[in-house]
Write a protein that holds these residues in place. Structure first.
Motif, PDB file in Angstrom:
ATOM      1  N   ASN A 173       2.099  -3.906 -11.945  1.00 34.86           N
ATOM      2  CA  ASN A 173       2.952  -2.778 -12.332  1.00 34.86           C
ATOM      3  C   ASN A 173       3.102  -1.750 -11.216  1.00 34.86           C
ATOM      4  OD1 ASN A 173       3.382  -3.827 -14.893  1.00 34.86           O
ATOM      5  ND2 ASN A 173       1.654  -2.695 -15.796  1.00 34.86           N
ATOM      6  N   GLU A 174       2.131  -1.713 -10.298  1.00 29.94           N
ATOM      7  CA  GLU A 174       2.180  -0.748  -9.201  1.00 29.94           C
ATOM      8  C   GLU A 174       2.978  -1.250  -8.002  1.00 29.94           C
ATOM      9  OE1 GLU A 174      -1.967   1.737  -9.491  1.00 29.94           O
ATOM     10  OE2 GLU A 174      -2.101  -0.371  -8.867  1.00 29.94           O
ATOM     11  N   ARG A 175       3.360  -2.518  -8.014  1.00 28.63           N
ATOM     12  CA  ARG A 175       4.140  -3.081  -6.915  1.00 28.63           C
ATOM     13  C   ARG A 175       5.629  -2.878  -7.203  1.00 28.63           C
ATOM     14  NH1 ARG A 175       0.952  -8.873  -6.670  1.00 28.63           N
ATOM     15  NH2 ARG A 175      -1.035  -8.021  -7.385  1.00 28.63           N
ATOM     16  N   HIS A 176       6.062  -1.631  -7.098  1.00 26.69           N
ATOM     17  CA  HIS A 176       7.417  -1.271  -7.490  1.00 26.69           C
ATOM     18  C   HIS A 176       8.458  -1.780  -6.499  1.00 26.69           C
ATOM     19  CE1 HIS A 176       5.971   1.492 -10.619  1.00 26.69           C
ATOM     20  NE2 HIS A 176       5.051   1.868  -9.755  1.00 26.69           N
ATOM     21  N   PRO A 177       9.604  -2.237  -7.018  1.00 27.82           N
ATOM     22  CA  PRO A 177      10.708  -2.596  -6.118  1.00 27.82           C
ATOM     23  C   PRO A 177      11.387  -1.352  -5.555  1.00 27.82           C
ATOM     24  CG  PRO A 177      11.376  -2.870  -8.407  1.00 27.82           C
ATOM     25  CD  PRO A 177       9.899  -2.573  -8.416  1.00 27.82           C
TER      26      PRO A 177
ATOM     27  N   LYS B 230       7.152   2.934  -5.050  1.00 21.92           N
ATOM     28  CA  LYS B 230       6.169   2.143  -4.307  1.00 21.92           C
ATOM     29  C   LYS B 230       5.348   3.043  -3.396  1.00 21.92           C
ATOM     30  CE  LYS B 230       5.991  -1.648  -0.936  1.00 21.92           C
ATOM     31  NZ  LYS B 230       6.797  -2.618  -0.165  1.00 21.92           N
ATOM     32  N   ASP B 231       6.019   3.959  -2.690  1.00 18.90           N
ATOM     33  CA  ASP B 231       5.308   4.887  -1.805  1.00 18.90           C
ATOM     34  C   ASP B 231       4.325   5.747  -2.583  1.00 18.90           C
ATOM     35  OD1 ASP B 231       6.599   3.955   0.423  1.00 18.90           O
ATOM     36  OD2 ASP B 231       8.114   5.539   0.457  1.00 18.90           O
ATOM     37  N   ARG B 232       4.734   6.195  -3.769  1.00 20.24           N
ATOM     38  CA  ARG B 232       3.845   7.028  -4.586  1.00 20.24           C
ATOM     39  C   ARG B 232       2.578   6.270  -4.968  1.00 20.24           C
ATOM     40  NH1 ARG B 232       8.698   8.869  -8.597  1.00 20.24           N
ATOM     41  NH2 ARG B 232       9.688  10.440  -7.251  1.00 20.24           N
ATOM     42  N   ALA B 233       2.750   5.049  -5.463  1.00 22.51           N
ATOM     43  CA  ALA B 233       1.601   4.252  -5.897  1.00 22.51           C
ATOM     44  C   ALA B 233       0.678   3.933  -4.722  1.00 22.51           C
ATOM     45  CB  ALA B 233       2.089   2.967  -6.554  1.00 22.51           C
ATOM     46  N   GLN B 234       1.272   3.577  -3.583  1.00 22.09           N
ATOM     47  CA  GLN B 234       0.471   3.201  -2.420  1.00 22.09           C
ATOM     48  C   GLN B 234      -0.255   4.401  -1.822  1.00 22.09           C
ATOM     49  OE1 GLN B 234       2.943  -0.734  -0.886  1.00 22.09           O
ATOM     50  NE2 GLN B 234       3.219   1.206   0.174  1.00 22.09           N
ATOM     51  N   ALA B 235       0.445   5.529  -1.702  1.00 20.02           N
ATOM     52  CA  ALA B 235      -0.181   6.717  -1.130  1.00 20.02           C
ATOM     53  C   ALA B 235      -1.330   7.211  -2.012  1.00 20.02           C
ATOM     54  CB  ALA B 235       0.855   7.817  -0.946  1.00 20.02           C
TER      55      ALA B 235
ATOM     56  N   ASP C 184       1.523  -0.759   3.263  1.00 20.05           N
ATOM     57  CA  ASP C 184       2.235  -1.755   2.458  1.00 20.05           C
ATOM     58  C   ASP C 184       1.237  -2.563   1.662  1.00 20.05           C
ATOM     59  OD1 ASP C 184       4.357  -3.140   1.413  1.00 20.05           O
ATOM     60  OD2 ASP C 184       5.022  -4.027   3.297  1.00 20.05           O
ATOM     61  N   ASN C 185       1.740  -3.417   0.785  1.00 24.53           N
ATOM     62  CA  ASN C 185       0.849  -4.330   0.073  1.00 24.53           C
ATOM     63  C   ASN C 185       1.353  -5.759   0.223  1.00 24.53           C
ATOM     64  OD1 ASN C 185       2.286  -5.290  -2.651  1.00 24.53           O
ATOM     65  ND2 ASN C 185       2.828  -3.143  -2.305  1.00 24.53           N
ATOM     66  N   THR C 186       0.424  -6.703   0.258  1.00 23.79           N
ATOM     67  CA  THR C 186       0.802  -8.106   0.384  1.00 23.79           C
ATOM     68  C   THR C 186       1.297  -8.595  -0.964  1.00 23.79           C
ATOM     69  OG1 THR C 186      -1.428  -8.875  -0.138  1.00 23.79           O
ATOM     70  CG2 THR C 186      -0.921  -8.468   2.171  1.00 23.79           C
ATOM     71  N   ASP C 187       2.404  -9.297  -0.948  1.00 26.09           N
ATOM     72  CA  ASP C 187       3.028  -9.729  -2.192  1.00 26.09           C
ATOM     73  C   ASP C 187       2.160 -10.693  -2.986  1.00 26.09           C
ATOM     74  OD1 ASP C 187       5.251  -8.209  -1.649  1.00 26.09           O
ATOM     75  OD2 ASP C 187       6.308  -9.832  -0.628  1.00 26.09           O
ATOM     76  N   ARG C 188       1.315 -11.451  -2.287  1.00 23.40           N
ATOM     77  CA  ARG C 188       0.579 -12.500  -2.980  1.00 23.40           C
ATOM     78  C   ARG C 188      -0.615 -12.008  -3.774  1.00 23.40           C
ATOM     79  NH1 ARG C 188      -0.071 -16.653   1.858  1.00 23.40           N
ATOM     80  NH2 ARG C 188       0.487 -14.820   3.086  1.00 23.40           N
ATOM     81  N   ASN C 189      -1.245 -10.934  -3.347  1.00 22.04           N
ATOM     82  CA  ASN C 189      -2.417 -10.477  -4.101  1.00 22.04           C
ATOM     83  C   ASN C 189      -2.469  -8.962  -4.298  1.00 22.04           C
ATOM     84  OD1 ASN C 189      -3.246  -9.434  -1.646  1.00 22.04           O
ATOM     85  ND2 ASN C 189      -4.696 -11.080  -1.216  1.00 22.04           N
ATOM     86  N   GLY C 190      -1.454  -8.251  -3.807  1.00 16.35           N
ATOM     87  CA  GLY C 190      -1.415  -6.809  -4.025  1.00 16.35           C
ATOM     88  C   GLY C 190      -2.374  -6.015  -3.169  1.00 16.35           C
TER      89      GLY C 190
END
Length: 234
Positions: free
Chosen positions: A51-55, A60-65, A93-99
């Motif tokens: 759910n945190e891997r927003h398109p 996405k920046d909010r969740a990652q920061a 950034d996050n890796t698509d395969r495991n977040g």
């Protein structure tokens, strides 16, 4: 290579042997980068949920920061310790395969080659590092060197000036060329204290802010400086 008994290959065998050698060399080169689909994705100590891997870029920046424990400055310092040279870009950034949440830092090394260093965004440990070895590696490195020759600002000053204009958290920076006037610029993305993503463009020669605007994903309009129309620079 261990010596073996000499044998004569038929024309068909020669073709098959050559093809196998090319495939082996290609697979060996691909294995140097974790981006290879068959290679294991880097495992960060910070994992984003699905759910945190927003398109949406801003979400996405909010969740990652929020999940990140390492600043861009810390990530860059650790990468440069591993590969001495000049940092030209960094991105959270996050890796698509495991977040896994990571910092990707690109460096033109003192060996005049482009390097990529992957940093754990949770504890700052290096997860992966490799040298650009694809067919265009030499040309890409030459282009990076050309950009750096015109840069008088550096990523430290560029990010500091961007943060002065837009207080918040840097989520990426990169040295690039401006297609409009063939100048070299620093592109800085900041998650502002207003929880919106801002793009700041800085002239690499003078350190002057050329443009700043809110990411269009926010649909909040642009804030321009020096008469620019708020569009992207590349």
């Amino acid at each position: 290579m261990k010596a073996t008994a000499k044998r004569t290959l038929t024309p068909r065998a020669v073709v098959l042997a050559t093809a196998a050698a090319v495939a082996l060399i290609g697979s060996a080169g691909a294995a140097t980068a974790f981006a290879n689909d068959d290679a294991p994705a880097p495992q960060s100590s910070v994992q984003l949920s699905q759910n945190e891997r927003h398109p949406d870029d801003t979400a996405k920046d909010r969740a990652q920061a929020k999940a990140d424990n390492i600043s861009q400055s810390q990530a860059t310092t650790k990468a440069l310790k591993a590969v001495p040279g000049t940092a030209t870009s960094a991105e959270l950034d996050n890796t698509d395969r495991n977040g896994s949440l990571i910092w990707e830092v690109d460096i033109l090394g003192n060996d005049h080659k482009n390097h990529n260093v992957t940093i754990n965004a949770g504890n700052g440990k290096i997860l992966n590092q490799h040298t650009d070895r694809d067919d265009d590696a030499a040309q890409d490195a030459a282009e990076t060197q050309a950009l750096l020759k015109t840069d008088k600002t550096g990523h430290d000053q560029a990010t500091a000036r961007a943060l002065k204009a837009v207080p918040g958290t840097v989520v990426s920076y990169s040295l690039d060329d401006n297609d409009r006037n063939n100048s070299t610029v620093w592109e800085i993305d900041i998650l502002g204290k207003d929880h919106k993503t801002h793009d700041v463009t800085i002239d690499a020669a003078s350190g002057k802010i050329l443009n700043q605007h809110i990411d269009h994903d926010d649909n909040s309009g642009d804030t321009d400086t020096d008469g620019d129309n708020g569009g992207d620079d590349d």
